[in-house]
Design an enzyme around this catalytic site. Structure first.
Site, PDB file in Angstrom:
ATOM      1  N   SER A 297       6.035  25.774  10.572  1.00  0.00           N
ATOM      2  CA  SER A 297       7.216  25.032  10.988  1.00  0.00           C
ATOM      3  C   SER A 297       8.320  25.036   9.926  1.00  0.00           C
ATOM      4  O   SER A 297       8.888  26.086   9.644  1.00  0.00           O
ATOM      5  CB  SER A 297       6.801  23.611  11.364  1.00  0.00           C
ATOM      6  OG  SER A 297       7.846  22.927  12.008  1.00  0.00           O
ATOM      7  N   ASP A 308      15.371  36.540   5.190  1.00  0.00           N
ATOM      8  CA  ASP A 308      16.413  37.189   5.996  1.00  0.00           C
ATOM      9  C   ASP A 308      17.741  37.319   5.261  1.00  0.00           C
ATOM     10  O   ASP A 308      18.532  38.220   5.552  1.00  0.00           O
ATOM     11  CB  ASP A 308      16.624  36.424   7.304  1.00  0.00           C
ATOM     12  CG  ASP A 308      15.486  36.638   8.292  1.00  0.00           C
ATOM     13  OD1 ASP A 308      14.505  37.311   7.921  1.00  0.00           O
ATOM     14  OD2 ASP A 308      15.567  36.127   9.426  1.00  0.00           O
ATOM     15  N   LYS A 322       4.770  28.751  13.952  1.00  0.00           N
ATOM     16  CA  LYS A 322       5.262  27.654  14.794  1.00  0.00           C
ATOM     17  C   LYS A 322       6.790  27.679  14.810  1.00  0.00           C
ATOM     18  O   LYS A 322       7.436  27.365  13.814  1.00  0.00           O
ATOM     19  CB  LYS A 322       4.780  26.298  14.282  1.00  0.00           C
ATOM     20  CG  LYS A 322       5.280  25.117  15.116  1.00  0.00           C
ATOM     21  CD  LYS A 322       4.829  23.787  14.540  1.00  0.00           C
ATOM     22  CE  LYS A 322       5.328  22.616  15.372  1.00  0.00           C
ATOM     23  NZ  LYS A 322       6.796  22.471  15.365  1.00  0.00           N
TER      24      LYS A 322
END
Length: 524
Positions: A297, A308, A322
């Site tokens: 999460s 990224d 998740k």
């Protein structure tokens, strides 16, 4: 702390008025229900029918709870119902503090036993020490009976400033004591430790993302910078997540102005983007993020944003997977439901939510066992990654979606293949209980030791690994620890250090020769 057993861890439905049938025919106002309302009425009527007509007495509250759980189980694995007692406990953990006496304890031989009072907490101030047994809280007996956890907490917690008279048995002196403890606000830390690994590498361990996480992280970051940190390691292993916005605040200190952190999308397709702001205090310098199969999460949001944006290096094993965002909604009785309201996506546009089948929550929650069986936790090439889920980072590197964050540097599980149960043992409270009981047998043998003396004592004593083996066997777990002896002994030594000297000394030991940190230093 939970009781260890044998050493181991609404919907509120209003009543529907039933028509009273007198004779054979009764006229009553006709009401047309929408399909949605008709379904609600059907559930409400069913509860009423059971309450009024069922052959045995039934607790209607438990029926409602089962109904709610059954409904949510058919949505997704993370939409869950929290009964009042569980909701209260969860709320305290996520708030980051509670009002109580401030002890780490467990039920040892049916007695509330203090593992360690929280430093500078009310119990420590009143004179409670490790090994004390709490026999009575005021006039309530706390030993020799199976006291429910919520009842036990109720006797130890209370209003801020209120007092409780504790009757203590101190084994080391074989005496009973009566101590007045004034309840205070006790912090629950979400940053376990921050320390320098060497002259330039700083380390911060975050165990969850709660209300106080950013403040604790910021303090640690500032202190490490003052000590000369130029490279930062953020340890998110076993961090199951928490508040998304707190993870965002942490990430904001690491990314440059207007870099994308995360975006969410709801059922209506509305996208909400979160961008970094100006003025982060560690926008330059190397960043390494440690993750494992239990990082989930909010932890994955942090790791995904770093990866990224090409801000740092992700080290470890594929994270949990998740990518669903829950909103907590409370009911009047103190219970709550956490309902999935949107999905989140990393800056490159990937969803890291692993696949799930509605109604198969049990299979979903045991995914870690599948990873063991496939060999993924030992070999990177065993990881199943769909080529159709390729995404590109800011600088054009390929990353993957569809089931967790795949690390840039893979580090296999430390325990030997085929002995995966040991991984569960090392991450449970078993080692803590074992070490406490070893200390409890002869606490005087450790009295007055300095950390260096403890390390020397443990290094020269090879008895603790076989003792742990017998301890597990007594608990019904047949395990041979010799093939992982060095790893097990390190965990035992670290736990002795934690109970005698605190968290910092624990991490100084547990991080020594850590395989993920070794991978970081090799890459750096």
């Amino acid at each position: 702390m939970k009781s260890k057993g044998k050493y181991l861890p609404i919907l509120l439905f209003s009543c529907v008025a039933l028509g009273i049938v007198i004779g054979g025919m009764v006229n009553f106002p006709h009401r047309t229900l929408s399909k949605q309302n008709a379904r609600k009425v059907k559930i409400e009527q069913l509860i009423d029918f059971i309450n009024e007509e069922y052959v045995d007495d039934v607790n209607s509250d438990s029926i409602v709870d089962m109904t709610v759980n059954s409904i949510l189980a058919n949505l997704d694995p993370h939409s869950v119902y929290l009964p009042p007692s569980e909701q209260s406990s969860e709320a305290e953990i996520m708030k980051g503090d509670f009002v109580g006496i401030g002890i780490n304890f467990y039920m040892y031989n049916d007695t509330v036993t203090v593992i360690k009072p929280i430093e500078n907490g009310p119990a420590a101030k009143a004179g409670i020490i490790s090994g004390d047994r709490i026999l009575y809280a005021d006039k309530t007996k706390l030993f020799g009976r199976k006291l429910p956890t919520d009842s036990l907490y109720k006797n130890l917690k209370g209003e801020e400033g209120s007092k409780v008279l504790l009757t203590i048995f101190r084994k080391s002196s074989n005496k009973k004591l009566k101590l007045n403890v004034e309840r205070e606000v006790v912090p629950i830390k979400s940053v376990d430790a921050y320390l320098m690994l060497n002259k330039t590498f700083g380390y911060i361990k975050i165990n969850r993302f709660a209300e106080n996480t950013y403040d604790e992280f910021r303090v640690g970051l500032e202190q490490l910078k003052k000590q000369g940190m130029t490279s930062l390691v953020i340890d998110l292993r076993d961090n199951g997540g928490g508040y998304l916005e707190k993870a965002v605040e942490v990430i904001d200190e690491l990314l440059k102005n207007k870099e994308l952190i995360v975006f969410t999308k709801n059922r209506k397709g509305i996208i909400d983007k979160t961008l970094a702001t100006d003025g982060g205090i560690f926008e330059k310098g190397k960043v390494f993020v440690l993750i494992d199969e239990n990082s989930a999460s909010a932890s994955e949001i942090l790791a995904g944003a770093i990866q990224d944006n090409d801000r740092g290096t992700i080290v470890g094993r594929r994270s949990f997977g998740k990518g669903l965002v829950q909103r907590e909604m409370s009911f009047d009785d103190g219970s709550a439901v956490r309902l999935t309201t949107s999905r989140y996506y990393t800056p490159s546009g990937r969803s890291i939510q692993k696949p799930y089948t509605k109604g198969e929550g049990e299979k979903y929650s045991h995914d870690s066992e599948t990873r063991f069986a496939s060999g993924e936790l030992y070999e990177k090439d065993k990881m199943k990654i769909a080529d159709s889920l390729k995404f590109k980072t800011k600088k054009g590197r390929t990353v993957y979606g569809g089931g967790g964050i795949v690390p840039d540097i893979f580090v296999p599980l430390e325990v030997k293949k085929g002995e995966e149960n040991l991984a569960y043992i090392l991450n449970s409270g078993v080692i803590s209980h074992f070490v406490f009981e070893q200390l409890d047998k002869n606490r005087n043998a450790f009295k007055g030791l300095k950390i260096e003396q403890l390390l020397s004592k443990m290094q020269n004593d090879d008895s603790y690994v076989p003792k742990l083996e017998r301890y597990l066997k007594d608990a019904g777990l047949e395990m041979k620890l010799n093939t992982n002896r060095v790893l097990v002994k390190k965990h035992i030594t670290a736990e002795f250090a934690r109970q005698l000297f605190g968290e910092r000394q624990y991490y100084n030991i547990i991080l020594k020769d850590d395989t993920m940190l070794n991978a970081v230093f090799t890459r750096a």
